[in-house]
Design a protein around this motif. Structure first.
Motif, PDB file in Angstrom:
ATOM      1  N   GLU A  93       0.904  -1.212   0.101  1.00  0.00           N
ATOM      2  CA  GLU A  93       0.049  -0.096   0.111  1.00  0.00           C
ATOM      3  C   GLU A  93       0.866   1.364  -0.035  1.00  0.00           C
ATOM      4  O   GLU A  93       1.818   1.444   0.824  1.00  0.00           O
ATOM      5  CB  GLU A  93      -0.977   0.040   1.219  1.00  0.00           C
ATOM      6  CG  GLU A  93      -1.721   1.374   1.281  1.00  0.00           C
ATOM      7  CD  GLU A  93      -2.740   1.472   2.625  1.00  0.00           C
ATOM      8  OE1 GLU A  93      -3.657   0.768   2.515  1.00  0.00           O
ATOM      9  OE2 GLU A  93      -2.248   1.802   3.581  1.00  0.00           O
ATOM     10  N   ARG A  95      -3.795   0.328  -2.790  1.00  0.00           N
ATOM     11  CA  ARG A  95      -3.426  -0.867  -1.922  1.00  0.00           C
ATOM     12  C   ARG A  95      -3.622  -2.016  -3.023  1.00  0.00           C
ATOM     13  O   ARG A  95      -4.714  -2.385  -3.606  1.00  0.00           O
ATOM     14  CB  ARG A  95      -4.144  -1.093  -0.983  1.00  0.00           C
ATOM     15  CG  ARG A  95      -4.106  -2.449   0.070  1.00  0.00           C
ATOM     16  CD  ARG A  95      -5.038  -2.186   1.131  1.00  0.00           C
ATOM     17  NE  ARG A  95      -4.748  -3.292   2.175  1.00  0.00           N
ATOM     18  CZ  ARG A  95      -3.928  -3.327   3.208  1.00  0.00           C
ATOM     19  NH1 ARG A  95      -3.203  -2.215   3.494  1.00  0.00           N
ATOM     20  NH2 ARG A  95      -3.768  -4.285   3.985  1.00  0.00           N
ATOM     21  N   GLU A 137      -3.628  -6.147  -2.787  1.00  0.00           N
ATOM     22  CA  GLU A 137      -3.626  -7.441  -1.757  1.00  0.00           C
ATOM     23  C   GLU A 137      -3.644  -8.602  -2.621  1.00  0.00           C
ATOM     24  O   GLU A 137      -4.413  -8.785  -3.757  1.00  0.00           O
ATOM     25  CB  GLU A 137      -5.122  -7.469  -1.060  1.00  0.00           C
ATOM     26  CG  GLU A 137      -5.142  -6.238  -0.186  1.00  0.00           C
ATOM     27  CD  GLU A 137      -6.404  -6.207   0.684  1.00  0.00           C
ATOM     28  OE1 GLU A 137      -6.335  -5.272   1.473  1.00  0.00           O
ATOM     29  OE2 GLU A 137      -7.293  -6.884   0.214  1.00  0.00           O
ATOM     30  N   ARG A 152      -4.948   6.693  -1.264  1.00  0.00           N
ATOM     31  CA  ARG A 152      -4.020   5.520  -1.024  1.00  0.00           C
ATOM     32  C   ARG A 152      -4.277   4.458  -2.157  1.00  0.00           C
ATOM     33  O   ARG A 152      -5.622   4.354  -2.395  1.00  0.00           O
ATOM     34  CB  ARG A 152      -4.239   4.950   0.359  1.00  0.00           C
ATOM     35  CG  ARG A 152      -4.231   5.734   1.392  1.00  0.00           C
ATOM     36  CD  ARG A 152      -3.087   5.348   2.292  1.00  0.00           C
ATOM     37  NE  ARG A 152      -2.861   6.709   3.229  1.00  0.00           N
ATOM     38  CZ  ARG A 152      -1.867   6.755   4.100  1.00  0.00           C
ATOM     39  NH1 ARG A 152      -1.017   5.660   4.097  1.00  0.00           N
ATOM     40  NH2 ARG A 152      -1.890   7.406   4.880  1.00  0.00           N
TER      41      ARG A 152
END
Length: 162
Positions: free
Chosen positions: A81, A90, A92, A88
């Motif tokens: 991130e 991020r 995953e 932001r």
């Protein structure tokens, strides 16, 4: 498939989901090594890959100008991130029976006229990443595809606003 946009009390969260028929190791390497990263998002350059590390957003205008981006969360082969202006971004990764699931989650402080451009850009970058993982490397950014996605994300943003 387009990303989803959900309104929260103080922000909007955009989520792209990409099931990939590749191992977490392979996908992680594609998003965190500069050799691969440059092939699908050529503005980004990993400088210090760790929690509180840094990334450069290179202007690629011949001046060697860049913005420094802070890595705000990091767990090897799971989470990367970083700051994206006021927002932001991020990544995953999680395993699946057929490979892995990549989620790109962008947290937006506000929706602006520029938002659909960014969302279309991330969408196309994820397409380029998927192609790279499948052995296809693009030599240029597909502006026609971006324009189509921009129109779709502009409509999606308009729907979210109303």
């Amino acid at each position: 498939m387009l990303a989803t946009i959900k309104k929260h009390s103080d922000c909007h969260v955009v989520t792209y989901k990409r099931p990939l028929p590749h191992s977490i190791d392979t996908v992680w390497k594609a998003i965190t090594t500069n050799e691969n990263l440059q092939k699908w998002m050529n503005n980004l350059e990993i400088i210090d890959l760790r929690q509180h590390g840094k990334i450069h957003f290179n202007m690629n205008d011949g001046t060697d100008t860049y913005e420094e981006i802070a890595i705000t969360d990091y767990a090897e082969k799971q989470v990367l991130e970083f700051e994206w202006g006021q927002d932001r971004v991020r990544f995953e990764l999680s395993p699946t029976d057929n490979g892995s699931l990549l989620r790109l989650i962008e947290t937006l402080q506000e929706l602006t006229d520029h938002t659909p451009k960014d969302l279309a850009g991330w969408h196309i970058c994820l397409d380029l990443l998927s192609d790279l993982l499948n052995g296809v490397e693009h030599q240029s950014f597909p502006m026609e595809n971006w324009q189509q996605r921009f129109n779709e994300y502009k409509k999606l943003i308009d729907d979210v606003r109303s």
